[in-house]
Scaffold this active site. Structure first.
Site, mmCIF file in Angstrom:
data_model
loop_
_atom_site.group_PDB
_atom_site.id
_atom_site.type_symbol
_atom_site.label_atom_id
_atom_site.label_comp_id
_atom_site.label_asym_id
_atom_site.label_seq_id
_atom_site.Cartn_x
_atom_site.Cartn_y
_atom_site.Cartn_z
ATOM 1 N N GLY A 71 0.796 -1.230 0.000
ATOM 2 C CA GLY A 71 0.000 0.000 0.000
ATOM 3 C C GLY A 71 0.827 1.278 0.000
ATOM 4 N N HIS A 138 -14.565 11.163 -15.585
ATOM 5 C CA HIS A 138 -14.070 11.320 -16.956
ATOM 6 C C HIS A 138 -12.872 12.282 -17.028
ATOM 7 C CE1 HIS A 138 -15.762 15.370 -17.413
ATOM 8 N NE2 HIS A 138 -16.738 14.900 -16.659
ATOM 9 N N HIS A 147 -2.417 6.631 -5.068
ATOM 10 C CA HIS A 147 -3.407 5.777 -4.396
ATOM 11 C C HIS A 147 -4.675 6.591 -4.161
ATOM 12 C CE1 HIS A 147 -4.444 3.191 -0.564
ATOM 13 N NE2 HIS A 147 -5.425 3.221 -1.432
HETATM 14 C C1 LIG Z 1 -8.032 -0.043 2.607
HETATM 15 C C2 LIG Z 1 -7.290 1.132 3.279
HETATM 16 O O1 LIG Z 1 -7.160 1.184 4.479
HETATM 17 S S1 LIG Z 1 -6.637 2.326 2.270
HETATM 18 C C3 LIG Z 1 -5.901 3.547 3.335
HETATM 19 C C4 LIG Z 1 -6.733 4.785 3.476
HETATM 20 N N1 LIG Z 1 -6.052 5.697 4.396
HETATM 21 C C5 LIG Z 1 -6.484 6.905 4.671
HETATM 22 O O2 LIG Z 1 -7.488 7.352 4.170
HETATM 23 C C6 LIG Z 1 -5.627 7.667 5.644
HETATM 24 C C7 LIG Z 1 -5.769 9.163 5.499
HETATM 25 N N2 LIG Z 1 -4.962 9.799 6.500
HETATM 26 C C8 LIG Z 1 -5.369 10.850 7.262
HETATM 27 O O3 LIG Z 1 -6.471 11.378 7.122
HETATM 28 C C9 LIG Z 1 -4.334 11.342 8.269
HETATM 29 O O4 LIG Z 1 -5.031 11.798 9.421
HETATM 30 C C10 LIG Z 1 -3.392 12.435 7.679
HETATM 31 C C11 LIG Z 1 -2.399 11.728 6.755
HETATM 32 C C12 LIG Z 1 -4.151 13.491 6.908
HETATM 33 C C13 LIG Z 1 -2.648 13.175 8.785
HETATM 34 O O5 LIG Z 1 -1.920 12.299 9.539
HETATM 35 P P1 LIG Z 1 -0.669 12.861 10.438
HETATM 36 O O6 LIG Z 1 0.350 13.447 9.540
HETATM 37 O O7 LIG Z 1 -0.269 11.753 11.338
HETATM 38 O O8 LIG Z 1 -1.305 14.091 11.196
HETATM 39 P P2 LIG Z 1 -1.909 14.176 12.672
HETATM 40 O O9 LIG Z 1 -2.748 12.970 13.006
HETATM 41 O O10 LIG Z 1 -0.789 14.552 13.570
HETATM 42 O O11 LIG Z 1 -2.921 15.393 12.531
HETATM 43 C C14 LIG Z 1 -2.482 16.723 12.357
HETATM 44 C C15 LIG Z 1 -3.706 17.629 12.528
HETATM 45 O O12 LIG Z 1 -4.590 17.412 11.415
HETATM 46 C C16 LIG Z 1 -5.880 16.961 11.894
HETATM 47 N N3 LIG Z 1 -6.336 15.909 10.972
HETATM 48 C C17 LIG Z 1 -5.680 14.775 10.664
HETATM 49 N N4 LIG Z 1 -6.370 14.077 9.750
HETATM 50 C C18 LIG Z 1 -7.480 14.789 9.481
HETATM 51 C C19 LIG Z 1 -8.575 14.550 8.596
HETATM 52 N N5 LIG Z 1 -8.628 13.476 7.815
HETATM 53 N N6 LIG Z 1 -9.545 15.500 8.562
HETATM 54 C C20 LIG Z 1 -9.487 16.611 9.349
HETATM 55 N N7 LIG Z 1 -8.460 16.870 10.197
HETATM 56 C C21 LIG Z 1 -7.475 15.970 10.260
HETATM 57 C C22 LIG Z 1 -5.625 16.425 13.304
HETATM 58 O O13 LIG Z 1 -6.791 16.474 14.090
HETATM 59 C C23 LIG Z 1 -4.530 17.347 13.778
HETATM 60 O O14 LIG Z 1 -5.109 18.570 14.145
HETATM 61 P P3 LIG Z 1 -4.535 19.436 15.396
HETATM 62 O O15 LIG Z 1 -3.126 19.797 14.996
HETATM 63 O O16 LIG Z 1 -5.462 20.599 15.455
HETATM 64 O O17 LIG Z 1 -4.599 18.517 16.562
#
Ligand SMILES: CC(=O)SCCNC(=O)CCNC(=O)[C@H](O)C(C)(C)COP(=O)(O)OP(=O)(O)OC[C@H]1O[C@@H](n2cnc3c(N)ncnc32)[C@H](O)[C@@H]1OP(=O)(O)O
Length: 215
Positions: A71, A138, A147
């Site tokens: 992944g 589209h 990804h």
């Molecule tokens: C089949 C499968 O599993 S496929 C995989 C799919 N994976 C995903 O969709 C993962 C997506 N990842 C995320 O959304 C993560 O939260 C990320 C990458 C955006 C951020 O992760 P990190 O870099 O670890 O950041 P961290 O958790 O420290 O958050 C930083 C700040 O952003 C905020 N934040 C993090 N993610 C989100 C989000 N999705 N929406 C809104 N706010 C968010 C946190 O609350 C934090 O705020 P604060 O500073 O006010 O406390």
């Protein structure tokens, strides 16, 4: 056609399911998994060895193809580089339930998960992931090693750069350009272009930090 799955985690098991679903339609012989850190068997398919063992497998199965099944976008690229150096072609795995429109181009080694939709004239790069129920509308252009996570919706004519990860359930409005090596947080709504290496979250999406450049 002899196919190996490179990786043996959760993502790789979903790819096994895709290959099993494709097997009835295509002539696929699933040889098993490859993983540097795991041994044994997964759901009746052997872990055949480590990445370097693929060279020997290629001698036994000259028409061997491989699905990169990791992944993490950067690790997946490293694996693809190794496979290229061994002269092993990449296999493109598309679940039969995915809907693929006309004039769509899907790069080699890309996986398209169950119920994904890729609509007319979209172009998907090499070794990308279009995850379950993602909608790529589209004329989208999705980069290599990108990804698009489960349930993300990209409206028409969106561009997504190489190595970019669009989180689960994110939405992107038409015409937006998301740069290279970007992370879009889960559930974000992207309404403006996003620069390379940014991490953007929220509704509407705002950049909260930058990652190291990949170069
Ligand atoms: C089949 C499968 O599993 S496929 C995989 C799919 N994976 C995903 O969709 C993962 C997506 N990842 C995320 O959304 C993560 O939260 C990320 C990458 C955006 C951020 O992760 P990190 O870099 O670890 O950041 P961290 O958790 O420290 O958050 C930083 C700040 O952003 C905020 N934040 C993090 N993610 C989100 C989000 N999705 N929406 C809104 N706010 C968010 C946190 O609350 C934090 O705020 P604060 O500073 O006010 O406390």
């Amino acid at each position: 056609m002899d196919v190996i799955i490179v990786g043996a985690g959760g993502h790789a098991r979903v790819i096994l399911d895709i290959l099993l679903a494709m097997k009835n339609i295509n002539n696929i012989n699933i040889l098993g998994f490859i993983d540097d850190n795991k041994e044994g068997e997964i759901l009746g398919y052997k872990i055949l060895g480590k990445l370097d063992d693929i060279k020997a497998l290629k001698e036994i199965y000259p028409n061997l193809k491989a699905v990169p099944a990791i992944g993490d976008n950067k690790i997946r690229k490293n694996i693809v580089q190794k496979l290229d150096s061994f002269g092993v072609e990449l296999f493109t795995a598309v679940h039969p339930s995915a809907v693929i429109g006309g004039n769509v181009k899907i790069g080699e080694g890309t996986v398209v998960m169950p119920m994904a939709v890729i609509n007319n004239s979209a172009k998907i790069g090499r070794a990308a992931i279009i995850n379950s129920s993602a909608v790529v509308e589209h004329d989208n252009v999705i980069g290599d090693f990108a990804h698009i996570s489960p349930g993300a919706h990209l409206a028409g004519t969106v561009r997504v750069g190489d190595f970019t990860h669009v989180g689960t359930g994110a939405n992107v409005i038409p015409g937006v350009k998301i740069g290279k090596n970007v992370t879009i947080g889960a559930g974000a709504t992207v309404i403006k272009d996003i620069e390379d290496n940014a991490v953007a979250v929220g509704v509407p999406a705002k950049v909260i930090k930058f990652k190291e450049d990949l170069e």
